[in-house]
Design an enzyme around this catalytic site. Structure first.
Site, PDB file in Angstrom:
ATOM      1  N   GLN A  30      29.768  19.248  -8.835  1.00  0.00           N
ATOM      2  CA  GLN A  30      30.275  17.933  -8.411  1.00  0.00           C
ATOM      3  C   GLN A  30      31.188  18.067  -7.192  1.00  0.00           C
ATOM      4  O   GLN A  30      31.114  17.263  -6.258  1.00  0.00           O
ATOM      5  CB  GLN A  30      31.030  17.256  -9.560  1.00  0.00           C
ATOM      6  CG  GLN A  30      30.149  16.761 -10.695  1.00  0.00           C
ATOM      7  CD  GLN A  30      29.951  17.790 -11.788  1.00  0.00           C
ATOM      8  OE1 GLN A  30      30.009  19.002 -11.536  1.00  0.00           O
ATOM      9  NE2 GLN A  30      29.720  17.325 -13.001  1.00  0.00           N
TER      10      GLN A  30
ATOM     11  N   THR B  15      -3.597  -5.132   0.921  1.00  0.00           N
ATOM     12  CA  THR B  15      -3.001  -3.801   1.084  1.00  0.00           C
ATOM     13  C   THR B  15      -3.867  -2.923   1.970  1.00  0.00           C
ATOM     14  O   THR B  15      -3.361  -2.023   2.648  1.00  0.00           O
ATOM     15  CB  THR B  15      -2.778  -3.119  -0.278  1.00  0.00           C
ATOM     16  OG1 THR B  15      -4.031  -2.859  -0.903  1.00  0.00           O
ATOM     17  CG2 THR B  15      -1.926  -3.994  -1.189  1.00  0.00           C
TER      18      THR B  15
ATOM     19  N   HIS C 155      19.911  26.851 -12.834  1.00  0.00           N
ATOM     20  CA  HIS C 155      20.707  27.847 -13.555  1.00  0.00           C
ATOM     21  C   HIS C 155      20.152  29.268 -13.362  1.00  0.00           C
ATOM     22  O   HIS C 155      18.947  29.496 -13.440  1.00  0.00           O
ATOM     23  CB  HIS C 155      20.737  27.523 -15.041  1.00  0.00           C
ATOM     24  CG  HIS C 155      21.342  26.187 -15.353  1.00  0.00           C
ATOM     25  ND1 HIS C 155      22.659  25.888 -15.084  1.00  0.00           N
ATOM     26  CD2 HIS C 155      20.804  25.070 -15.910  1.00  0.00           C
ATOM     27  CE1 HIS C 155      22.918  24.650 -15.476  1.00  0.00           C
ATOM     28  NE2 HIS C 155      21.809  24.130 -15.965  1.00  0.00           N
TER      29      HIS C 155
ATOM     30  N   ARG D 264      29.531  33.179 -10.273  1.00  0.00           N
ATOM     31  CA  ARG D 264      28.179  32.838 -10.682  1.00  0.00           C
ATOM     32  C   ARG D 264      27.334  32.500  -9.456  1.00  0.00           C
ATOM     33  O   ARG D 264      27.855  32.236  -8.371  1.00  0.00           O
ATOM     34  CB  ARG D 264      28.168  31.643 -11.637  1.00  0.00           C
ATOM     35  CG  ARG D 264      28.626  30.339 -11.002  1.00  0.00           C
ATOM     36  CD  ARG D 264      28.397  29.145 -11.910  1.00  0.00           C
ATOM     37  NE  ARG D 264      28.823  27.892 -11.266  1.00  0.00           N
ATOM     38  CZ  ARG D 264      28.588  26.675 -11.747  1.00  0.00           C
ATOM     39  NH1 ARG D 264      27.927  26.534 -12.893  1.00  0.00           N
ATOM     40  NH2 ARG D 264      28.995  25.598 -11.100  1.00  0.00           N
TER      41      ARG D 264
ATOM     42  N   LYS E  66       0.849  -1.187   0.000  1.00  0.00           N
ATOM     43  CA  LYS E  66       0.000   0.000   0.000  1.00  0.00           C
ATOM     44  C   LYS E  66       0.887   1.239   0.000  1.00  0.00           C
ATOM     45  O   LYS E  66       1.699   1.452   0.906  1.00  0.00           O
ATOM     46  CB  LYS E  66      -0.908   0.013   1.231  1.00  0.00           C
ATOM     47  CG  LYS E  66      -1.865   1.186   1.284  1.00  0.00           C
ATOM     48  CD  LYS E  66      -2.915   1.117   0.173  1.00  0.00           C
ATOM     49  CE  LYS E  66      -4.071   0.229   0.552  1.00  0.00           C
ATOM     50  NZ  LYS E  66      -5.147   0.204  -0.458  1.00  0.00           N
TER      51      LYS E  66
END
Length: 299
Positions: free
Chosen positions: A226, A57, A254, A183, A12
Site C-alpha cells: 500500500q 456495431t 508472493h 522480502r 462494438k
C-alpha cells in the site's frame, strides 16, 4: 410497481486494427484493440425493437478501420477522441461515446546485424516489445460537450529482490504469516491516470508517467505494498501537472523462502517459491485535492 428501462449502452468491442505507415522501406506499426460503446435515445430499440436510432456495431467497426486509413493512428488518446467525437457529432440519436484503446508495442529488429541479407535500407521487421499494454479510455459528449481522458498501462511486471518489509500487522488465532524485514516485493501494475483536460502532449505524458511509476517503485523502501502504491501515484502527480488522479491495482506476487534445512542447506533469501495464487490484491487512488470530479471518467 412500475418497471422502467435503466442506463444502457451498446457498441462494438475489441476491434483489432493494425496500421502500417510506410516511408519508403521504413515502416512503422500501430497495433491496437479498440472498443466503442454508445448511448443516447435508445429507449425504443429496447422497448419495441425499433432500430431507427441505432448505428450498427458493424458500422462502428468499419469506422475504426476507415479512420485508421484516413487519419492514421498517432497517440491512442488522439485516435480515441477522434472516434468518440465523430460518433456523437454525426448521429443525432447518439449523445455519448465511450472509446477504449489498448496498444501493443512492437520493436524494430535491427538489420545492421545482417548486412549480407541486403536489408540495410529495409526496416520492416519487428518483434513484440515489452510486457505492458498501453491504454486509453475516452468519454465524449461531442466536440462541444463534456469530455474526459484516462490514460494508463497494464501488465507491467516489476520486482524488488530486497528493500521490502512486512510486520506489525493484526494477528489473531488464524494468523500463520511470520513478520519479515527482508522480502521480495513483486507485482503486476495496472495503472490509470486522469488528465485535467483533453489537450495534453499524450506521448510525453505517458512516457513520464511510466517512468515515475518505475522510479518510485525502485526507490521506495517498502513497509507495505500500500505504501509503495501511494508513493508511485504521488510521484506521477508531482511531476505531471496535467494529471489529477492516479488509480492502481497491484496484486502481491508472493515469493516464499524455501526451507532447505532438510537438505542441510541454509537459505539466506536466495531461493524462493513463486506462488501464482491466491494473492493479495492492493487497489487505491491518489489524487490532487483540487481534482475536478468527472463521474463517467473511469467506467
Amino acid at each position: 410497481m412500475a418497471i422502467v428501462l435503466g442506463p444502457n449502452r451498446y457498441g462494438k468491442a475489441e476491434t483489432r486494427v493494425v496500421r502500417v505507415t510506410k516511408d519508403g522501406g521504413v515502416h512503422r506499426i500501430k497495433d491496437c484493440n479498440v472498443s466503442v460503446s454508445l448511448s443516447g435515445d435508445m429507449d425504443e430499440v429496447h422497448l419495441t425493437g425499433d432500430n431507427a436510432a441505432v448505428l450498427p456495431t458493424d458500422t462502428q467497426k468499419n469506422t475504426v478501420f476507415a479512420f485508421a486509413k484516413k487519419y492514421g493512428v498517432g497517440e491512442i488518446e488522439e485516435f480515441a477522441l477522434l472516434l468518440a467525437r465523430h460518433f456523437v457529432d454525426s448521429q443525432p440519436t447518439i449523445h455519448h461515446a465511450r472509446v477504449e484503446v489498448e496498444e501493443y508495442s512492437w520493436e524494430r529488429i535491427p538489420v545492421e546485424d545482417a548486412p549480407h541479407l541486403g536489408l540495410r535500407d529495409k526496416q520492416h521487421s519487428f518483434v513484440r516489445g515489452g510486457t505492458e499494454v498501453r491504454t486509453a479510455l475516452v468519454h465524449s459528449d461531442g466536440s462541444d460537450g463534456d469530455e474526459s481522458v484516462v490514460s494508463g498501462l497494464k501488465n507491467l511486471v516489476v520486482l524488488n529482490s530486497t528493500g521490502s518489509e512486512f510486520y506489525g500487522y493484526i494477528e489473531d488465532e488464524y494468523t500463520t504469516l511470520a513478520p519479515t524485514h527482508d522480502r521480495i516485493l513483486a507485482t503486476e501494475v495496472t495503472a490509470q491516470w486522469r488528465h485535467r483536460g483533453t489537450d495534453s502532449s499524450w506521448g510525453r505524458s505517458y512516457r513520464d508517467a511510466r517512468r515515475c511509476l518505475l522510479e518510485a517503485f525502485a526507490e521506495t523502501h517498502s513497509l507495505s505494498l500500500q505504501q509503495t502504491l501511494y508513493q508511485m501515484g504521488r510521484r506521477v502527480l508531482n511531476e505531471r501537472r496535467e494529471i489529477v488522479e492516479v488509480r492502481m491495482a497491484m496484486p502481491n506476487k508472493h515469493h516464499f523462502v524455501v526451507d532447505l534445512s532438510p537438505f542441510g542447506m541454509d537459505n539466506d533469501n536466495e531461493v524462493f517459491f513463486a506462488a501464482d495464487r491466491p494473492y493479495g490484491l492492493i487497489e487505491g487512488a491518489v489524487l490532487n485535492d483540487d481534482a475536478p470530479q468527472v463521474p463517467n471518467a473511469w467506467i
